[in-house]
Enzyme design. Sequence first.
Site, PDB file in Angstrom:
ATOM      1  N   THR A 171       0.878  -1.171   0.000  1.00  0.00           N
ATOM      2  CA  THR A 171       0.000   0.000   0.000  1.00  0.00           C
ATOM      3  C   THR A 171       0.912   1.216   0.000  1.00  0.00           C
ATOM      4  O   THR A 171       1.742   1.371   0.897  1.00  0.00           O
ATOM      5  CB  THR A 171      -0.909   0.014   1.233  1.00  0.00           C
ATOM      6  OG1 THR A 171      -1.683  -1.182   1.262  1.00  0.00           O
ATOM      7  CG2 THR A 171      -1.859   1.206   1.187  1.00  0.00           C
ATOM      8  N   THR A 269      -0.505  -9.809   1.823  1.00  0.00           N
ATOM      9  CA  THR A 269       0.417  -9.002   2.613  1.00  0.00           C
ATOM     10  C   THR A 269       0.427  -7.584   2.062  1.00  0.00           C
ATOM     11  O   THR A 269       0.314  -7.371   0.858  1.00  0.00           O
ATOM     12  CB  THR A 269       1.836  -9.574   2.573  1.00  0.00           C
ATOM     13  OG1 THR A 269       2.352  -9.477   1.235  1.00  0.00           O
ATOM     14  CG2 THR A 269       1.851 -11.036   2.999  1.00  0.00           C
ATOM     15  N   GLU A 270       0.554  -6.617   2.950  1.00  0.00           N
ATOM     16  CA  GLU A 270       0.592  -5.210   2.549  1.00  0.00           C
ATOM     17  C   GLU A 270       1.755  -4.506   3.249  1.00  0.00           C
ATOM     18  O   GLU A 270       1.709  -4.231   4.444  1.00  0.00           O
ATOM     19  CB  GLU A 270      -0.732  -4.510   2.882  1.00  0.00           C
ATOM     20  CG  GLU A 270      -1.934  -5.012   2.089  1.00  0.00           C
ATOM     21  CD  GLU A 270      -1.960  -4.560   0.638  1.00  0.00           C
ATOM     22  OE1 GLU A 270      -1.083  -3.761   0.247  1.00  0.00           O
ATOM     23  OE2 GLU A 270      -2.872  -4.988  -0.096  1.00  0.00           O
ATOM     24  N   VAL A 271       2.796  -4.246   2.478  1.00  0.00           N
ATOM     25  CA  VAL A 271       3.970  -3.512   2.960  1.00  0.00           C
ATOM     26  C   VAL A 271       3.762  -2.029   2.679  1.00  0.00           C
ATOM     27  O   VAL A 271       3.123  -1.655   1.691  1.00  0.00           O
ATOM     28  CB  VAL A 271       5.238  -4.034   2.237  1.00  0.00           C
ATOM     29  CG1 VAL A 271       6.424  -3.119   2.444  1.00  0.00           C
ATOM     30  CG2 VAL A 271       5.558  -5.452   2.702  1.00  0.00           C
TER      31      VAL A 271
END
Length: 302
Positions: A171, A269-271
């Site tokens: 994101t 997953t959101e890094v």
Amino acid sequence: MSHYEIKIGKPWGQAEREAWLAKQSIKRSYEEEVLTPLSEFKDRFTATQYGALPYNEARYPLWGLVTKQWQDDKPSILVTGGVHGYETSGVQGALAFARDTAASYENDFNFIIAPCISPWGYETINRWNPNADDPNRSFNGEGETEESKQVIAFVRSLGVELLAHFDLHETTDTDNSEFRPAKAARDGEAYEDWQIPDGFYTVTDTARQELAFQQAIIASVAKVTHIAPADESGRLIGAPILSEGVIEYNKGSLGLCGGFTNSRYTTTTEVYPDSPKVDDQNCIDAQVAALRGGLDYLKQHP
């Protein structure tokens, strides 16, 4: 401020989509940053060119990696990256896992890895494909974009039951400055900024919540980078928080990549790569840590 003109109730037609495409340009090399590194460890997997994007088949071949010593009695894991090509650590995290980490788990699991589903998006640093469609809203049925259609066909052609699916994303601040305003203009809808979460989080599937699995991922990533706190309304990107750093979407109804398999365990997953607390390597490390945390949990809960 967005440079997109938003006309409420007037979605883009073909002319507007073509005008948007004409403004896009190549900013980095899929061959140098994805295909060349991938070729360095093809011998450790069965490497399959499962297709190519018709926008330029020679430039955009699509590659998948499958555990070479496949054993039918082991559970199988799918790792996908680069559904949104601009989310760099998803691609590089999948490659790093294949290069450095997968071998340490191959006694327990078979792996299928599709590291860069949207190479045109990777090169142009785009969320969309050249038709101004979002691949990560197109994983319905057999797939509604070339990117989704071809990876779905590849995975299904293997004829295996999947235990888990890790879909690696980011994101970014450009969600507010570029991609969400573009979507509002394209769809003829009103646009409002949302608060970008400052840190890592995961998205589980409403139908397959498996909260302990998500929590194991968060605990692993917390050793590498910071976890996103709730915003002022107690949410993340507008969604209620189930547990620290965990929200849920109905992935199937939204056409998300994480929803196209029947795996019991699925996580997106959101890094957050724009935080001053991280750098490019830290973002890649967070993706690998997410995979480690989830896989370690699955080993402990067969």
